[in-house]
Design a protein around this motif. Sequence first.
Motif, PDB file in Angstrom:
ATOM      1  N   CYS A  49       0.840  -1.203   0.000  1.00 12.79           N
ATOM      2  CA  CYS A  49       0.000   0.000   0.000  1.00 12.79           C
ATOM      3  C   CYS A  49       0.871   1.247   0.000  1.00 12.79           C
ATOM      4  CB  CYS A  49      -0.910   0.012   1.224  1.00 12.79           C
ATOM      5  SG  CYS A  49      -2.170  -1.237   1.163  1.00 12.79           S
ATOM      6  N   SER A  50       0.428   2.239  -0.720  1.00  8.36           N
ATOM      7  CA  SER A  50       1.178   3.483  -0.820  1.00  8.36           C
ATOM      8  C   SER A  50       1.045   4.351   0.423  1.00  8.36           C
ATOM      9  CB  SER A  50       0.700   4.280  -2.029  1.00  8.36           C
ATOM     10  OG  SER A  50       0.867   3.535  -3.201  1.00  8.36           O
ATOM     11  N   PHE A  51      -0.115   4.325   1.065  1.00 11.71           N
ATOM     12  CA  PHE A  51      -0.385   5.175   2.215  1.00 11.71           C
ATOM     13  C   PHE A  51      -0.663   4.339   3.457  1.00 11.71           C
ATOM     14  CE2 PHE A  51      -2.183   7.940  -1.221  1.00 11.71           C
ATOM     15  CZ  PHE A  51      -1.256   8.958  -1.114  1.00 11.71           C
ATOM     16  N   VAL A  69      -3.572   8.491   5.101  1.00 12.10           N
ATOM     17  CA  VAL A  69      -4.901   8.596   4.497  1.00 12.10           C
ATOM     18  C   VAL A  69      -5.732   9.623   5.258  1.00 12.10           C
ATOM     19  CG1 VAL A  69      -7.068   7.355   4.101  1.00 12.10           C
ATOM     20  CG2 VAL A  69      -4.907   6.273   3.517  1.00 12.10           C
ATOM     21  N   GLY A  70      -5.634   9.604   6.588  1.00 14.06           N
ATOM     22  CA  GLY A  70      -6.354  10.589   7.410  1.00 14.06           C
ATOM     23  C   GLY A  70      -5.902  12.010   7.122  1.00 14.06           C
ATOM     24  N   TYR A  71      -4.590  12.208   7.010  1.00 22.26           N
ATOM     25  CA  TYR A  71      -4.073  13.545   6.684  1.00 22.26           C
ATOM     26  C   TYR A  71      -4.534  13.988   5.294  1.00 22.26           C
ATOM     27  CZ  TYR A  71      -0.961  13.271  10.726  1.00 22.26           C
ATOM     28  OH  TYR A  71      -0.448  13.170  11.986  1.00 22.26           O
ATOM     29  N   LEU A 131      -3.340  -2.390   6.307  1.00 24.05           N
ATOM     30  CA  LEU A 131      -2.451  -3.115   7.217  1.00 24.05           C
ATOM     31  C   LEU A 131      -2.662  -4.626   7.174  1.00 24.05           C
ATOM     32  CD1 LEU A 131      -2.612  -0.687  10.267  1.00 24.05           C
ATOM     33  CD2 LEU A 131      -0.900  -0.791   8.467  1.00 24.05           C
ATOM     34  N   ASP A 132      -3.312  -5.143   6.131  1.00 24.40           N
ATOM     35  CA  ASP A 132      -3.510  -6.586   6.002  1.00 24.40           C
ATOM     36  C   ASP A 132      -2.171  -7.298   5.852  1.00 24.40           C
ATOM     37  OD1 ASP A 132      -6.166  -5.965   6.023  1.00 24.40           O
ATOM     38  OD2 ASP A 132      -6.575  -6.605   3.975  1.00 24.40           O
ATOM     39  N   TYR A 133      -2.083  -8.513   6.407  1.00 22.05           N
ATOM     40  CA  TYR A 133      -0.851  -9.297   6.278  1.00 22.05           C
ATOM     41  C   TYR A 133      -1.123 -10.774   6.511  1.00 22.05           C
ATOM     42  CZ  TYR A 133      -0.636  -9.696  11.373  1.00 22.05           C
ATOM     43  OH  TYR A 133      -0.922  -9.981  12.689  1.00 22.05           O
ATOM     44  N   GLU A 134      -0.154 -11.597   6.098  1.00 18.20           N
ATOM     45  CA  GLU A 134      -0.105 -13.019   6.411  1.00 18.20           C
ATOM     46  C   GLU A 134       1.270 -13.288   7.002  1.00 18.20           C
ATOM     47  OE1 GLU A 134      -2.726 -15.412   3.112  1.00 18.20           O
ATOM     48  OE2 GLU A 134      -0.639 -15.033   2.661  1.00 18.20           O
ATOM     49  N   SER A 135       1.292 -14.052   8.058  1.00 18.11           N
ATOM     50  CA  SER A 135       2.550 -14.395   8.715  1.00 18.11           C
ATOM     51  C   SER A 135       2.621 -15.905   8.889  1.00 18.11           C
ATOM     52  CB  SER A 135       2.616 -13.703  10.083  1.00 18.11           C
ATOM     53  OG  SER A 135       3.733 -14.155  10.803  1.00 18.11           O
ATOM     54  N   ILE A 136       3.767 -16.497   8.523  1.00 17.55           N
ATOM     55  CA  ILE A 136       3.954 -17.941   8.654  1.00 17.55           C
ATOM     56  C   ILE A 136       5.172 -18.164   9.539  1.00 17.55           C
ATOM     57  CG2 ILE A 136       4.425 -20.096   7.440  1.00 17.55           C
ATOM     58  CD1 ILE A 136       3.217 -18.734   4.941  1.00 17.55           C
ATOM     59  N   ALA A 137       4.967 -18.923  10.617  1.00 18.28           N
ATOM     60  CA  ALA A 137       6.068 -19.256  11.534  1.00 18.28           C
ATOM     61  C   ALA A 137       6.192 -20.774  11.596  1.00 18.28           C
ATOM     62  CB  ALA A 137       5.799 -18.689  12.923  1.00 18.28           C
ATOM     63  N   ILE A 138       7.409 -21.261  11.346  1.00 18.21           N
ATOM     64  CA  ILE A 138       7.676 -22.691  11.398  1.00 18.21           C
ATOM     65  C   ILE A 138       8.585 -22.928  12.588  1.00 18.21           C
ATOM     66  CG2 ILE A 138       8.604 -24.679  10.166  1.00 18.21           C
ATOM     67  CD1 ILE A 138       8.124 -23.033   7.573  1.00 18.21           C
ATOM     68  N   ILE A 153     -12.483   2.482   3.516  1.00 19.62           N
ATOM     69  CA  ILE A 153     -12.323   1.105   3.037  1.00 19.62           C
ATOM     70  C   ILE A 153     -10.852   0.825   2.735  1.00 19.62           C
ATOM     71  CG2 ILE A 153     -12.860  -0.457   1.117  1.00 19.62           C
ATOM     72  CD1 ILE A 153     -15.637   0.931   1.034  1.00 19.62           C
ATOM     73  N   TYR A 154     -10.173   1.763   2.094  1.00 18.42           N
ATOM     74  CA  TYR A 154      -8.754   1.602   1.785  1.00 18.42           C
ATOM     75  C   TYR A 154      -7.933   1.454   3.070  1.00 18.42           C
ATOM     76  CZ  TYR A 154      -4.014   2.696   0.392  1.00 18.42           C
ATOM     77  OH  TYR A 154      -2.663   2.649   0.219  1.00 18.42           O
TER      78      TYR A 154
END
Length: 140
Positions: free
Chosen positions: A5-7, A12-14, A61-68, A55-56
Amino acid sequence: MKRNCSFTPRQVGYFYLSMLMFSSIIATYFLVQGIWMILPFTIIELTALGIALLIYARHALDYESIAIDGSSVTVEKNIGGKLERHEFNTKWLQLKQEEDGKRLIRIEQSDQELSIGIFVPVDARAQFFKDLRQQIRCES
């Protein structure tokens, strides 16, 4: 892995605040000139922009985290503020690549099934699949 994401939500609030001030100044100028019809359009414009930016920002801040870790694989997904955490045993899990156009990676274990790799670029998913499979084999 996280969304590109760019912002950030703060930026985005600013941005929205600056648009609010700029549009309000213009609407006020025309209102003073006696052209009151600009005010409803400004309100509609700012409302639509606010909804789109909300909505943006929710998905910025969406993410996926994989821990092995030894004999377990922990996948944590945060999509739209909803946090999901899944744990799999490396001895019983199966990694599969989906055959549709997206070619996401599925982790399956008995009754659990989870698709991962949504933030990995499409052309890098095959390599990600190979690396993940190799890493799981090395750890178990």
